[in-house]
Design an enzyme around this catalytic site. Sequence first.
Site, PDB file in Angstrom:
ATOM      1  N   ARG A  68     -17.868  -1.767  21.250  1.00 27.69           N
ATOM      2  CA  ARG A  68     -17.289  -1.229  19.640  1.00 27.69           C
ATOM      3  C   ARG A  68     -17.734   0.161  19.612  1.00 27.69           C
ATOM      4  NH1 ARG A  68     -19.498  -2.300  15.288  1.00 27.69           N
ATOM      5  NH2 ARG A  68     -20.446  -4.244  16.004  1.00 27.69           N
ATOM      6  N   TYR A 122       7.743   5.370   8.918  1.00 28.29           N
ATOM      7  CA  TYR A 122       7.467   4.062   9.363  1.00 28.29           C
ATOM      8  C   TYR A 122       7.243   2.907   8.128  1.00 28.29           C
ATOM      9  CZ  TYR A 122       5.924   0.156  12.381  1.00 28.29           C
ATOM     10  OH  TYR A 122       6.010  -1.086  12.741  1.00 28.29           O
ATOM     11  N   ASP A 195       1.847  11.894  12.376  1.00 24.87           N
ATOM     12  CA  ASP A 195       2.024  11.211  13.352  1.00 24.87           C
ATOM     13  C   ASP A 195       3.087  11.618  14.343  1.00 24.87           C
ATOM     14  OD1 ASP A 195       3.446   8.686  14.679  1.00 24.87           O
ATOM     15  OD2 ASP A 195       3.145   7.340  13.004  1.00 24.87           O
ATOM     16  N   LYS A 220       4.089   3.269  22.451  1.00 24.05           N
ATOM     17  CA  LYS A 220       5.436   3.760  22.596  1.00 24.05           C
ATOM     18  C   LYS A 220       5.597   4.641  23.693  1.00 24.05           C
ATOM     19  CE  LYS A 220       5.906   1.743  18.601  1.00 24.05           C
ATOM     20  NZ  LYS A 220       6.295   0.269  18.441  1.00 24.05           N
TER      21      LYS A 220
HETATM   22  N1  PLP Z   1       4.041   5.044  13.987  1.00 21.10           N
HETATM   23  C1  PLP Z   1       5.310   4.952  14.394  1.00 21.10           C
HETATM   24  C2  PLP Z   1       6.125   6.225  14.105  1.00 21.10           C
HETATM   25  C3  PLP Z   1       5.856   3.690  14.456  1.00 21.10           C
HETATM   26  O1  PLP Z   1       7.318   3.749  14.956  1.00 21.10           O
HETATM   27  C4  PLP Z   1       5.088   2.801  14.754  1.00 21.10           C
HETATM   28  C5  PLP Z   1       5.535   1.457  15.170  1.00 21.10           C
HETATM   29  O2  PLP Z   1       6.755   1.386  15.456  1.00 21.10           O
HETATM   30  C6  PLP Z   1       3.656   2.961  14.453  1.00 21.10           C
HETATM   31  C7  PLP Z   1       3.310   3.957  14.051  1.00 21.10           C
HETATM   32  C8  PLP Z   1       2.638   1.637  14.654  1.00 21.10           C
HETATM   33  O3  PLP Z   1       2.326   1.341  15.920  1.00 21.10           O
HETATM   34  P1  PLP Z   1       1.888   0.155  16.450  1.00 21.10           P
HETATM   35  O4  PLP Z   1       3.027  -0.958  16.407  1.00 21.10           O
HETATM   36  O5  PLP Z   1       1.423   0.352  17.844  1.00 21.10           O
HETATM   37  O6  PLP Z   1       0.808  -0.409  15.394  1.00 21.10           O
END
Ligand code: PLP
Length: 405
Positions: A68, A122, A195, A220
């Site tokens: 961890r 998101y 992000d 992604k």
């Molecule tokens: N940020 C964006 C722009 C996303 O599109 C997503 C998920 O689709 C996330 C964060 C969250 O990622 P995760 O599904 O790996 O938790």
Amino acid sequence: MAEQSIFTVAVHAGEQAAQIVPVAGPDAGRAYQPVVTPVHHSVAYTYADTADLDAVFAGASQNPVYARYGNPTVTAFEAAVAALEGGSAALAYSSGMAAIHGALLAAGCRAGSAVVCAHDIYGATYALLRQLLATQGVSATFVDVADLPAVEAALQQARPAALLVETMSNPLLKVADLAHLADLAHGAGAALVVDNTFATPMLCRPLDLGADYVVHSATKYLGGHGDVLGGVVVVRDRAHRTALYEVNKLLGANLAPDEAWLAHRGLKTFPLRMERHCRNAAEVAAWLAADDRVAKVNYPGLPAHPQHDLARQQFGGALFGGMASFDLRDGGQPEVFRFMDRLRLVRPATTLGDVYSLALYPAMSSHRALEPETRRQIGIGDGLIRLSIGIEDPADIIADLDQAL
Ligand code: PLP
């Protein structure tokens, strides 16, 4: 040596950090190095000398002690992403959502504090703020980050711990002016959390533009093959890495070693894939924009996109991302469902950034957590479809969209 190209960094970064030194047998003390970082499954690590173990616990070294707190396979992946984003350090998480949560807590979100956030963020990030952090005393203000005076007013009023934006928003592909937003955030005493999942370091490195925390859903483009759930936060300032680490030691939202290995493997071809994603998306977006069955296309590479000039300047002028969204002409939910059901090559799946082309209905999935009225107000209508353009031959992608339309 001159700064290396992203293609070179992606292949080598993070590898060959760990040496293996046998402590017994004929090779005792003779170090060797695997070319590819192995998957370390061990939860705990021993040291020949208890004083060494004590030093690791005290934070004197980043050597592993307990999973961890850190793991060598995960450390290699973190080093690679930090190098790609031009940061000094990174911390990997079990998902992109865990990474966003970790970054917000490390940036100082706690009871009584505030966050200013892009209004077309998101859906799960929106819900994290509205449904979870709100119950813990963190207030959130949502603004259109393309409206800089509105952002400034919100920052001055809320005096938040963090301003949270996406480099390119999901699913409307609005482009955030990161350098200006960094100035505004810092002027109000807030950290800028970006992000960068959609843009990736191939288009833009937010830390270079003043961001304090850069977040990725590694699920992604970084992983890229639809087989890993993970997240990562990259920082410029090492003290911010310590803040992330201290929070995550308690939350335990760690990326697992197998996932770290897969994500790191994906990373090596990420610039190659991303270049192809972007070129394919530009072709598909131009085709959609010329089609009568489509009412509107959101793609920053199209000259009609409201932030096309900003996108050109911020992303270097050649690549505009692998994501696009479009509104069906006179279409609502039944027409979208029919379109999705007719797709043969493009997969109607709830993710993005994979080698495969993917289609998603935001109103049903990524933005389901938003109230329908809020969704429509920010432009996510009932006929909006989001595409993640894969690395297939663009002619095949277009042929599939054509027959489904
Ligand atoms: N940020 C964006 C722009 C996303 O599109 C997503 C998920 O689709 C996330 C964060 C969250 O990622 P995760 O599904 O790996 O938790």
